[in-house]
Design an enzyme around this catalytic site. Structure first.
Site, mmCIF file in Angstrom:
data_model
loop_
_atom_site.group_PDB
_atom_site.id
_atom_site.type_symbol
_atom_site.label_atom_id
_atom_site.label_comp_id
_atom_site.label_asym_id
_atom_site.label_seq_id
_atom_site.Cartn_x
_atom_site.Cartn_y
_atom_site.Cartn_z
ATOM 1 N N LYS A 242 -19.157 -29.515 43.314
ATOM 2 C CA LYS A 242 -18.279 -29.378 42.533
ATOM 3 C C LYS A 242 -16.643 -29.470 43.329
ATOM 4 C CE LYS A 242 -19.942 -26.409 39.486
ATOM 5 N NZ LYS A 242 -20.373 -26.466 37.859
ATOM 6 N N PRO B 148 -17.000 -28.505 29.263
ATOM 7 C CA PRO B 148 -16.193 -28.690 29.868
ATOM 8 C C PRO B 148 -16.706 -28.131 31.429
ATOM 9 C CG PRO B 148 -15.056 -28.235 28.474
ATOM 10 C CD PRO B 148 -16.443 -27.667 28.076
ATOM 11 N N ASP B 149 -16.495 -29.041 32.514
ATOM 12 C CA ASP B 149 -17.365 -27.912 34.065
ATOM 13 C C ASP B 149 -15.225 -27.667 34.640
ATOM 14 O OD1 ASP B 149 -17.192 -26.495 36.748
ATOM 15 O OD2 ASP B 149 -19.170 -28.228 36.647
ATOM 16 N N ILE B 150 -15.185 -26.079 33.644
ATOM 17 C CA ILE B 150 -14.122 -25.610 34.093
ATOM 18 C C ILE B 150 -14.103 -25.669 36.089
ATOM 19 C CG2 ILE B 150 -12.746 -23.500 33.983
ATOM 20 C CD1 ILE B 150 -15.131 -22.368 31.930
ATOM 21 N N PHE C 227 -19.025 -19.773 42.633
ATOM 22 C CA PHE C 227 -20.503 -19.110 42.283
ATOM 23 C C PHE C 227 -21.425 -19.717 41.974
ATOM 24 C CE2 PHE C 227 -19.982 -14.147 42.835
ATOM 25 C CZ PHE C 227 -18.534 -14.209 43.492
ATOM 26 N N LYS D 253 -23.764 -28.091 45.556
ATOM 27 C CA LYS D 253 -22.699 -27.382 44.722
ATOM 28 C C LYS D 253 -21.971 -27.728 45.216
ATOM 29 C CE LYS D 253 -24.517 -25.214 41.176
ATOM 30 N NZ LYS D 253 -25.395 -24.314 40.888
ATOM 31 N N ASN E 112 -25.826 -15.661 27.054
ATOM 32 C CA ASN E 112 -26.688 -15.557 28.544
ATOM 33 C C ASN E 112 -26.209 -14.339 28.883
ATOM 34 O OD1 ASN E 112 -24.177 -15.540 30.804
ATOM 35 N ND2 ASN E 112 -24.740 -17.234 29.726
ATOM 36 N N ASP F 182 -23.902 -24.083 29.553
ATOM 37 C CA ASP F 182 -23.191 -25.315 30.362
ATOM 38 C C ASP F 182 -23.480 -26.875 29.091
ATOM 39 O OD1 ASP F 182 -23.639 -25.541 33.119
ATOM 40 O OD2 ASP F 182 -25.689 -25.303 32.816
ATOM 41 N N LYS G 79 -23.177 -19.487 7.335
ATOM 42 C CA LYS G 79 -24.424 -18.987 7.511
ATOM 43 C C LYS G 79 -25.810 -19.931 7.078
ATOM 44 C CE LYS G 79 -27.376 -14.576 7.543
ATOM 45 N NZ LYS G 79 -27.807 -13.711 6.877
HETATM 46 O O1 C5P Z 1 -23.276 -26.148 37.531
HETATM 47 P P1 C5P Z 1 -23.409 -24.112 37.702
HETATM 48 O O2 C5P Z 1 -23.136 -23.737 36.178
HETATM 49 O O3 C5P Z 1 -24.652 -23.800 38.619
HETATM 50 O O4 C5P Z 1 -22.804 -23.554 38.819
HETATM 51 C C1 C5P Z 1 -21.786 -22.317 38.865
HETATM 52 C C2 C5P Z 1 -20.309 -22.434 39.216
HETATM 53 O O5 C5P Z 1 -19.634 -23.141 38.017
HETATM 54 C C3 C5P Z 1 -19.403 -21.210 38.691
HETATM 55 O O6 C5P Z 1 -18.450 -20.965 39.588
HETATM 56 C C4 C5P Z 1 -19.322 -21.126 37.168
HETATM 57 O O7 C5P Z 1 -18.322 -20.042 37.098
HETATM 58 C C5 C5P Z 1 -18.981 -22.590 37.408
HETATM 59 N N1 C5P Z 1 -18.864 -22.723 36.099
HETATM 60 C C6 C5P Z 1 -17.345 -23.616 35.354
HETATM 61 N N2 C5P Z 1 -17.555 -24.221 33.932
HETATM 62 C C7 C5P Z 1 -19.027 -24.844 34.083
HETATM 63 C C8 C5P Z 1 -20.070 -24.554 34.187
HETATM 64 C C9 C5P Z 1 -19.784 -23.759 35.451
HETATM 65 O O8 C5P Z 1 -16.687 -22.993 35.574
HETATM 66 N N3 C5P Z 1 -18.682 -25.562 32.509
#
Ligand code: C5P
Length: 409
Positions: A350, A314-316, A332, A346, A209, A286, A296
């Protein structure tokens, strides 16, 4: 600008690194400082006063008896106006004099007749630096409250290699800004993520991105200026590592996740606290490609197109916030509509105490930004500013919110 309104008396002594002091004078001004240059007689043999006068727009002094100072008290007048004296380069001879309190010229006299801080950037041949006399003088200066910046190691003008090089002007600027910054995060260890992630499709293609990493890097820098130990987990970006920041480079969201968790799981090194603040600035993908190809992908004919299937990353941030030993978490958000409601939702989802929403679109890659802070007490705007200035303001906001237990005694 982070030295806004500061008046710096830049002392230049007679070493070959004096030419770098010209760039330092410029960078100090670029950071917002007013610069008054004082040179030793020997320094004027390396660079002329006219160079500094042209760069700073201020008269340059080297003579103790200069009649341009109204009351003929240059040694008191000049240092009285300064917020700090920075001697760069500081030769072995100048350090020796200052360590003894000698004052036989204007600059050494100013270093005694002052009530502002004194910083010195040593610059000399490696043998001169490692000589017991110079080391003794450096210790004495430190004991007298003088801040020594460097020296660095590397190639020297004399053709040798070793410790004694003056720090580069941009590094000196970082140290000077850090010197003035309030130490609101002293004793803390801040872990950040920044930049985009890169999810491979095959060995030469991938999905990423437009995140530049600028906001995350600016925050890492501001945290370090505020006295924190800083670890930055960075996706693929082209930015230089802020001085004093430990950087871990990763490509994918999974690698970013694993690097963050490893930092949180690592046994703390002696004297270094565990990360107790986590700031997730990265624009994490995501989804990733479920089965990236090992070779390739080839275009076989004009009609066939590959089909990509995705799997969740995974959502870190949420993962860190769920840990029993969770640090103070800051997230953020880049929402395109209904920022306030979506941001608040959000934050809840989170499970983080503070969510920072980018106001407006197209923040990616820009040098400025506007932020909305959302916490349990409500919302607060940080008006549009450069990312460095915003980062410093955000560090203040974070430091104020840290639970008392996390504040150093
Ligand atoms: O869900 P979204 O991507 O909008 O959330 C944004 C926040 O979550 C940011 O702080 C981003 O660094 C964190 N994030 C993360 N891991 C992911 C997706 C988002 O830590 N897989």
């Amino acid at each position: 600008m982070t030295l806004d309104g500061k008046r710096i008396l830049l002392g230049v002594t007679g070493g070959v690194a004096a030419y770098k002091a010209a760039e330092l004078a410029r960078e100090l001004q670029r950071a917002g400082a007013r610069v008054q240059v004082v040179m030793t007689e020997a320094a004027t043999r390396f660079v002329t006063p006219a160079t500094f006068q042209a760069l700073t727009g201020e008269p340059v002094f080297s003579d103790q008896w200069d009649a341009r100072i109204d009351n003929n008290m240059a040694h008191i007048e000049l240092s009285r106006r300064a917020d700090a004296i920075v001697v760069a380069p500081a030769t072995a001879d100048f350090m020796a004099k200052a360590a003894q309190g000698l004052c036989d010229d204007l600059l050494s006299t100013l270093c005694l007749a002052r009530d502002c801080p004194l910083l010195m950037a040593p610059a000399m041949n490696r043998q001169m630096w490692s000589h017991p006399a110079t080391q003794r003088n450096a210790r004495q200066l430190a004991a007298d409250g003088v801040t020594l910046l460097g020296p660095d190691s590397g190639d020297q003008a004399c053709g040798e290699t070793g410790a004694g090089r003056m720090l580069e002007p941009l590094d000196l600027i970082e140290e000077i800004i850090a010197f003035f910054a309030p130490k609101r995060l002293a004793g803390h260890h801040v872990l950040l993520t920044a930049g985009p992630t890169f999810e491979p499709i095959d060995p030469v293609r991938g999905i990423t991105n437009l995140s530049s990493g600028k906001m995350g890097f600016a925050l890492a820098r501001a945290c370090r200026h505020a006295g924190a130990q800083v670890t930055l987990v960075a996706g693929p970006v082209t930015l230089a590592t802020p001085r004093g920041v430990a950087r871990i480079d990763v490509q994918t969201a999974q690698q970013m996740h694993d690097a963050v968790m490893a930092e949180l799981d690592a046994a703390p090194a002696a004297g270094a606290p565990r990360p107790d603040v986590f700031i997730a600035v990265a624009a994490v993908a995501d989804w990733r490609i479920a089965n990236p190809s090992r070779s390739k992908l080839k275009k076989t004919d004009e009609q066939s197109v590959p089909t990509l299937s995705f799997t969740q990353n995974p959502d870190i941030l949420a993962g860190v916030a769920r840990r029993a030993d969770a640090p103070y978490c800051v997230g953020f958000a880049a929402e395109s509509e209904d920022l306030e409601a979506n941001g608040a939702a959000k934050r809840q989802r989170k499970g983080v105490p503070l969510l920072v929403a980018n106001i407006g679109h197209a923040t990616f890659g820009r040098d400025d930004n506007e932020l909305l802070l959302i916490d349990a007490d409500g919302q607060r705007r940080l008006p549009r500013a450069g990312k460095n200035a915003l980062a410093a303001a955000l560090v203040e906001e974070i430091a104020r919110r840290l639970p008392v237990a996390r504040r150093p005694a």
